[in-house]
Design a protein around this motif. Structure first.
Motif, PDB file in Angstrom:
ATOM      1  N   PRO A 176     -14.978   1.962  -8.327  1.00  0.00           N
ATOM      2  CA  PRO A 176     -14.038   0.926  -8.786  1.00  0.00           C
ATOM      3  C   PRO A 176     -12.630   1.050  -8.208  1.00  0.00           C
ATOM      4  N   TYR A 177     -12.203   2.278  -7.828  1.00  0.00           N
ATOM      5  CA  TYR A 177     -10.883   2.414  -7.219  1.00  0.00           C
ATOM      6  C   TYR A 177     -10.777   1.553  -5.956  1.00  0.00           C
ATOM      7  N   SER A 178     -11.838   1.549  -5.162  1.00  0.00           N
ATOM      8  CA  SER A 178     -11.825   0.743  -3.943  1.00  0.00           C
ATOM      9  C   SER A 178     -11.770  -0.741  -4.276  1.00  0.00           C
ATOM     10  N   VAL A 179     -12.409  -1.127  -5.377  1.00  0.00           N
ATOM     11  CA  VAL A 179     -12.385  -2.521  -5.817  1.00  0.00           C
ATOM     12  C   VAL A 179     -10.975  -2.912  -6.249  1.00  0.00           C
ATOM     13  N   PHE A 180     -10.300  -2.020  -6.981  1.00  0.00           N
ATOM     14  CA  PHE A 180      -8.947  -2.304  -7.464  1.00  0.00           C
ATOM     15  C   PHE A 180      -7.981  -2.537  -6.309  1.00  0.00           C
ATOM     16  N   PHE A 181      -7.980  -1.621  -5.338  1.00  0.00           N
ATOM     17  CA  PHE A 181      -7.048  -1.746  -4.211  1.00  0.00           C
ATOM     18  C   PHE A 181      -7.458  -2.880  -3.277  1.00  0.00           C
ATOM     19  N   GLY A 182      -8.769  -3.055  -3.085  1.00  0.00           N
ATOM     20  CA  GLY A 182      -9.238  -4.155  -2.239  1.00  0.00           C
ATOM     21  C   GLY A 182      -8.900  -5.507  -2.840  1.00  0.00           C
ATOM     22  N   ALA A 183      -9.073  -5.635  -4.168  1.00  0.00           N
ATOM     23  CA  ALA A 183      -8.755  -6.891  -4.849  1.00  0.00           C
ATOM     24  C   ALA A 183      -7.252  -7.162  -4.820  1.00  0.00           C
ATOM     25  N   SER A 184      -6.445  -6.106  -4.994  1.00  0.00           N
ATOM     26  CA  SER A 184      -4.987  -6.263  -4.932  1.00  0.00           C
ATOM     27  C   SER A 184      -4.569  -6.726  -3.542  1.00  0.00           C
ATOM     28  N   PHE A 185      -5.181  -6.132  -2.516  1.00  0.00           N
ATOM     29  CA  PHE A 185      -4.892  -6.506  -1.138  1.00  0.00           C
ATOM     30  C   PHE A 185      -5.274  -7.962  -0.886  1.00  0.00           C
ATOM     31  N   PHE A 186      -6.430  -8.358  -1.414  1.00  0.00           N
ATOM     32  CA  PHE A 186      -6.915  -9.727  -1.219  1.00  0.00           C
ATOM     33  C   PHE A 186      -6.004 -10.750  -1.894  1.00  0.00           C
ATOM     34  N   ILE A 187      -5.620 -10.486  -3.139  1.00  0.00           N
ATOM     35  CA  ILE A 187      -4.779 -11.417  -3.900  1.00  0.00           C
ATOM     36  C   ILE A 187      -3.398 -11.550  -3.251  1.00  0.00           C
ATOM     37  N   LEU A 188      -2.813 -10.432  -2.829  1.00  0.00           N
ATOM     38  CA  LEU A 188      -1.502 -10.483  -2.170  1.00  0.00           C
ATOM     39  C   LEU A 188      -1.581 -11.236  -0.846  1.00  0.00           C
ATOM     40  N   GLU A 210       5.441  -7.418   5.950  1.00  0.00           N
ATOM     41  CA  GLU A 210       4.118  -6.793   5.873  1.00  0.00           C
ATOM     42  C   GLU A 210       4.195  -5.450   5.151  1.00  0.00           C
ATOM     43  N   LEU A 211       5.234  -4.668   5.446  1.00  0.00           N
ATOM     44  CA  LEU A 211       5.428  -3.396   4.749  1.00  0.00           C
ATOM     45  C   LEU A 211       5.676  -3.613   3.262  1.00  0.00           C
ATOM     46  N   LEU A 212       6.468  -4.627   2.926  1.00  0.00           N
ATOM     47  CA  LEU A 212       6.739  -4.944   1.529  1.00  0.00           C
ATOM     48  C   LEU A 212       5.465  -5.371   0.811  1.00  0.00           C
ATOM     49  N   LYS A 213       4.622  -6.130   1.489  1.00  0.00           N
ATOM     50  CA  LYS A 213       3.351  -6.561   0.904  1.00  0.00           C
ATOM     51  C   LYS A 213       2.453  -5.363   0.608  1.00  0.00           C
ATOM     52  N   ILE A 214       2.370  -4.446   1.560  1.00  0.00           N
ATOM     53  CA  ILE A 214       1.523  -3.275   1.372  1.00  0.00           C
ATOM     54  C   ILE A 214       2.071  -2.383   0.263  1.00  0.00           C
ATOM     55  N   LEU A 215       3.401  -2.264   0.179  1.00  0.00           N
ATOM     56  CA  LEU A 215       4.015  -1.497  -0.907  1.00  0.00           C
ATOM     57  C   LEU A 215       3.644  -2.100  -2.259  1.00  0.00           C
ATOM     58  N   THR A 216       3.664  -3.419  -2.339  1.00  0.00           N
ATOM     59  CA  THR A 216       3.282  -4.104  -3.584  1.00  0.00           C
ATOM     60  C   THR A 216       1.812  -3.856  -3.910  1.00  0.00           C
TER      61      THR A 216
END
Length: 279
Positions: free
Chosen positions: A55-67, A82-88
């Motif tokens: 699920p950790y991969s799902v959490f970060f992958g979903a956050s990346f997708f939504i952003l 792009e750096l700000l997006k990744i930080l978020t």
């Protein structure tokens, strides 16, 4: 440093590309967790340990997708953004992961201090890796596009002239216009209008019509007249020079005073067409 972050950066331009990059990001998180087992997971013993870590991969992958979805239609994207997006993404992903870790794995009381520990751990690993990824992707795309542009540009000046047979008939409200395909140069979208650029008796002229770019394309599209950007249609037969950068390509027509951009979502259509013309 600040001048570096102002450089344009090629963000994802389609839902398919966004989904693919988000999936890869999530899987990389999962690989990282399996190999390094941070956040105390090395002491976590369970017969389905690796399944519980997924699920950790799902959490970060979903956050990346939504952003990524949130910035999909934004223009003037750069390395700093792009750096700000990744930080978020790292912050959002760490928040969700902390609750999952605390409530379902560690079974300890919620603590702001423990969360900051996880956040700092995520930032310490995520920021350097992300910076390397951004810089590597930027340099790679820049080199590939520059090399392709240089190869094609050297042959564009020697290609055969376009045929002057097909007539383009354009209708917009009460305006009706007929232009030879060989005389049409490009069209630029300006909100609810389009500016047409064409040649007439050796002179470059332009005309503004109240019509959308998509409606105009339906009337004039041919094997040589293509949409190359969300705001541009171009006659590839008139292109005499091609420039490449990390964002994509820019087309030059001798009769025009500005360059015509090719966005990354149209590269797979425009570049092969230009290559075919010079073969």
């Amino acid at each position: 440093m600040f001048s570096f972050t102002a450089y344009s950066y090629p963000k994802s331009e389609s839902l398919k590309e966004t989904l693919a990059s988000s999936t890869v990001a999530g899987l990389l998180v999962y690989v990282f967790l399996i190999v390094f087992q941070p956040f105390g997971t090395e002491s976590f013993q369970h017969p389905y340990k690796y399944l519980i870590l997924f699920p950790y991969s799902v959490f970060f992958g979903a956050s990346f997708f939504i952003l990524n979805l949130g910035v999909l239609k934004l223009s003037n994207w750069n390395i700093g953004l792009e750096l700000l997006k990744i930080l978020t993404v790292l912050i959002v992903g760490s928040v969700i992961s902390y609750f999952y870790n605390t409530l379902y794995i560690s079974h300890v009381d919620l603590s702001l201090g423990n969360y900051f520990y996880m956040l700092l751990y995520s930032l310490a690993i995520g920021i350097p890796v992300s910076a390397i990824y951004i810089l590597s992707r930027y340099i790679y795309l820049k080199k590939v596009h520059e090399s392709t542009a240089q190869t094609i540009s050297g042959q564009l000046t020697h290609k055969k002239p376009a045929n002057d047979h097909q007539l383009l008939n354009i209708s917009s409200n009460t305006t009706h216009l007929s232009i030879s395909e060989n005389h049409f140069l490009c069209a630029q979208s300006m909100e609810n209008y389009c500016i047409l650029y064409f040649t007439d008796n050796g002179e470059t002229k332009k005309m503004m019509l109240r019509i959308s770019l998509s409606s105009l394309l339906k009337q004039i599209e041919t094997p040589s007249i293509r949409k190359c950007h969300r705001s541009f249609i171009v006659n590839l037969d008139h292109v005499k020079n091609l420039k490449g950068n990390a964002q994509g390509y820019k087309l030059s027509i001798p009769e025009m005073t500005f360059e015509i951009p090719v966005s990354r979502s149209f590269i797979s259509f425009i570049i092969p067409q230009l290559k075919q013309q010079v073969q």
